[in-house]
Design an enzyme around this catalytic site. Sequence first.
Site, PDB file in Angstrom:
ATOM      1  N   LYS A  34     -19.526   5.402   5.658  1.00 26.71           N
ATOM      2  CA  LYS A  34     -19.739   4.089   5.011  1.00 26.71           C
ATOM      3  C   LYS A  34     -20.058   4.284   3.544  1.00 26.71           C
ATOM      4  O   LYS A  34     -19.523   3.621   2.673  1.00 26.71           O
ATOM      5  CB  LYS A  34     -20.899   3.384   5.738  1.00 26.71           C
ATOM      6  CG  LYS A  34     -20.933   1.926   5.704  1.00 26.71           C
ATOM      7  CD  LYS A  34     -19.972   1.196   6.604  1.00 26.71           C
ATOM      8  CE  LYS A  34     -18.842   1.918   7.128  1.00 26.71           C
ATOM      9  NZ  LYS A  34     -17.753   1.429   7.770  1.00 26.71           N
ATOM     10  N   TRP A  82       0.893  -1.162   0.000  1.00 27.93           N
ATOM     11  CA  TRP A  82       0.000   0.000   0.000  1.00 27.93           C
ATOM     12  C   TRP A  82       0.929   1.209   0.000  1.00 27.93           C
ATOM     13  O   TRP A  82       1.637   1.454   0.976  1.00 27.93           O
ATOM     14  CB  TRP A  82      -0.880  -0.016   1.245  1.00 27.93           C
ATOM     15  CG  TRP A  82      -1.976   0.997   1.243  1.00 27.93           C
ATOM     16  CD1 TRP A  82      -3.215   0.860   0.686  1.00 27.93           C
ATOM     17  CD2 TRP A  82      -1.946   2.301   1.848  1.00 27.93           C
ATOM     18  NE1 TRP A  82      -3.947   2.003   0.899  1.00 27.93           N
ATOM     19  CE2 TRP A  82      -3.199   2.896   1.599  1.00 27.93           C
ATOM     20  CE3 TRP A  82      -0.985   3.026   2.549  1.00 27.93           C
ATOM     21  CZ2 TRP A  82      -3.524   4.180   2.040  1.00 27.93           C
ATOM     22  CZ3 TRP A  82      -1.305   4.299   2.988  1.00 27.93           C
ATOM     23  CH2 TRP A  82      -2.560   4.865   2.739  1.00 27.93           C
ATOM     24  N   LYS A  93      -7.427  -1.707   5.335  1.00 30.40           N
ATOM     25  CA  LYS A  93      -8.197  -2.199   6.478  1.00 30.40           C
ATOM     26  C   LYS A  93      -7.518  -1.822   7.787  1.00 30.40           C
ATOM     27  O   LYS A  93      -8.158  -1.425   8.746  1.00 30.40           O
ATOM     28  CB  LYS A  93      -8.316  -3.721   6.368  1.00 30.40           C
ATOM     29  CG  LYS A  93      -9.060  -4.381   7.511  1.00 30.40           C
ATOM     30  CD  LYS A  93     -10.530  -4.129   7.379  1.00 30.40           C
ATOM     31  CE  LYS A  93     -11.359  -4.687   8.505  1.00 30.40           C
ATOM     32  NZ  LYS A  93     -12.647  -3.977   8.598  1.00 30.40           N
TER      33      LYS A  93
HETATM   34  C1  G6P Z   1      -9.420   2.169   8.439  1.00 27.95           C
HETATM   35  C2  G6P Z   1     -10.610   1.285   8.137  1.00 27.95           C
HETATM   36  C3  G6P Z   1     -11.823   1.773   8.910  1.00 27.95           C
HETATM   37  C4  G6P Z   1     -11.518   1.806  10.393  1.00 27.95           C
HETATM   38  C5  G6P Z   1     -10.265   2.653  10.689  1.00 27.95           C
HETATM   39  C6  G6P Z   1      -9.786   2.464  12.110  1.00 27.95           C
HETATM   40  O1  G6P Z   1      -9.620   3.436   7.920  1.00 27.95           O
HETATM   41  O2  G6P Z   1     -10.891   1.291   6.752  1.00 27.95           O
HETATM   42  O3  G6P Z   1     -12.920   0.911   8.667  1.00 27.95           O
HETATM   43  O4  G6P Z   1     -12.603   2.325  11.088  1.00 27.95           O
HETATM   44  O5  G6P Z   1      -9.188   2.247   9.843  1.00 27.95           O
HETATM   45  O6  G6P Z   1      -9.325   1.140  12.238  1.00 27.95           O
HETATM   46  P1  G6P Z   1      -9.298   0.336  13.583  1.00 27.95           P
HETATM   47  O7  G6P Z   1      -8.710  -0.991  13.216  1.00 27.95           O
HETATM   48  O8  G6P Z   1      -8.415   1.114  14.509  1.00 27.95           O
HETATM   49  O9  G6P Z   1     -10.689   0.240  14.072  1.00 27.95           O
END
Ligand code: G6P
Length: 586
Positions: free
Chosen positions: A464, A74, A581
């Site tokens: 979302k 990434w 993710k």
């Molecule tokens: C990324 C994911 C989100 C998530 C955020 C925090 O941006 O795409 O879906 O809410 O990270 O991640 P965590 O693992 O700390 O909940």
Amino acid sequence: MCGIMGYTGDRDAKDILIGGLKKLEYRGYDSAGIALAADGTIEIFKDEGKVAVLEKQLDQAMEISKTGIGHTRWATHGVPCKKNAHPHRAGRVVLVHNGIIENEKELRAELDRQPISDTDTEIAAILLDTLYNGDPLTAIFQAIKRLEGSYALGILFEDQPQTLYAVRKDSPLIVGRGNGENFIASDIPALLEHTRQYYLLNEGEVAVLTKERITFFTADGQQVNKEVLTAEQDLQSAEKGGYAHFMAKEIHEQPEAVQATVSRYYKDHTLFPGEEFNIQGTIRIVACGSAYHAGLLGKYAIEKWARIPVTAEIASEFRYNDPILSKEDLIIVISQSGETADSVAALRLAKARGVPTLAIVNVWGSTLAREADRVFYTAAGPEISVATTKAYTCQAVLLYLLALKLAENELACEKIAALPSLLERVLEQGEQCRALAQKFKQAHRLFFIGRGQDHALACEGSLKLKEISYIHSEAYAAGELKHGTISLIEEGTPVIALLTDRERFSKTLSNVKEVKARGATVLAVTYENADLAGVADDILTLPPCSDLEAPMAGAVLLQLFAYYTAVERGNDVDQPRNLAKSVTVE
Ligand code: G6P
């Protein structure tokens, strides 16, 4: 974010690496590569794009390689392209990396070799090769003294073709123990097909893997024994189970996930048995992304019922704001992965100042779980889709349970305990959400509005939708709209109005009328029999529920709406562009 897979054993390394990388695709990536070692040579295959693109090149790979490393990248330093993809080679060293080498510039200036790529990773490879005099461990220990920032590294040395080296600091990496074969991986799903036995690497620890043996060292070179752990998740949890996307599967797993989370913390009519809280100061909730939105709900619920002051803050802001903390405060860090770099940094800051910490985390044994004073696990199970669904709902539920515990209001828990069946009924509204998605799929921008817990819900619903549909969307506290944003409302502008909070219904309704009067097309999400005649163009109605349950039920409806909108637009639902993710770099 980046995914690492490494193998040493008797089987064909390339198949195992490709299989593992596919299981790590969910982390989000833009290029992929593998390195295969045998007989004093290391072959590298890499390219921009998906693992499937890389796989096509592998017909030319060496016949037999039993040791190798693989990577999904990434991009951070340098655009996604073949040259910047991992693995990177420098002399006899080949490595893959997850993280950011922060002193890359100084090292680049110091080392007298010109890198080929734009990456910080290649600098780490050059450093290692410069330090390498035939003793890999010495080179690694010396290198980690020089590397600043975060790293999980999988390393091969050309003249050690059957040994795999790994080291991590502030980036996740686990070591899998097989039978006559061993592995490294960024996460458990990559291992499950081969083994359930794994070790966690502590900060700065180094692992040396041959097919028969795994040896661990601390950063200062002391050999250590480590406890082997057993992964509990099953293979199916990393499969789509008949659904078109992981996101759809995970949305539908919510009744079960919520049930598991509630039963973990509400037993025999007792909330959080054996847990005591004595908070004299402020609760400061810190998180990123959707976890932050769960935190907004937590703030609302705890302040409302327990009357304890709560702040909800974004971790990347909190950590650099020199926050004014007291030892009487409680810092709650919320995270699905438990590895989000900013959230981990926020936790460490609080700990360094002697403030008690609590982590609400989904992934067992993750960094936040290990480092926080206390951990409450959400029991959502593995979440693969980049856009979180079930982990978010479980975070919200857990915070509501905590609010009730702090308020010593165990009676209301019955409502939370009934949530799984409520969510089942919400899931029956999939077709309605699909029909609305067809209507809204052409929108260029839209607004979510709500007050109180509906504002928190608006923030999550909006995130979302935008993250997977790529439609620009903004969430607003309904009463704030007229301080600027209402100027954007014109004929046909879609507004999604959340009116699930009965106490604030009439106030939000006035705001809905204001946008309607200016031509907005309104989709209202509300409770049964709410009077919206002449105001809403479309209505999504929650099954009968209390205000306490509404934010979870509403979240599931908005997830379905976002999901179908992304599907209608033909997007890559599970791996939306540019997103990861688990955000392990700041
Ligand atoms: C990324 C994911 C989100 C998530 C955020 C925090 O941006 O795409 O879906 O809410 O990270 O991640 P965590 O693992 O700390 O909940």
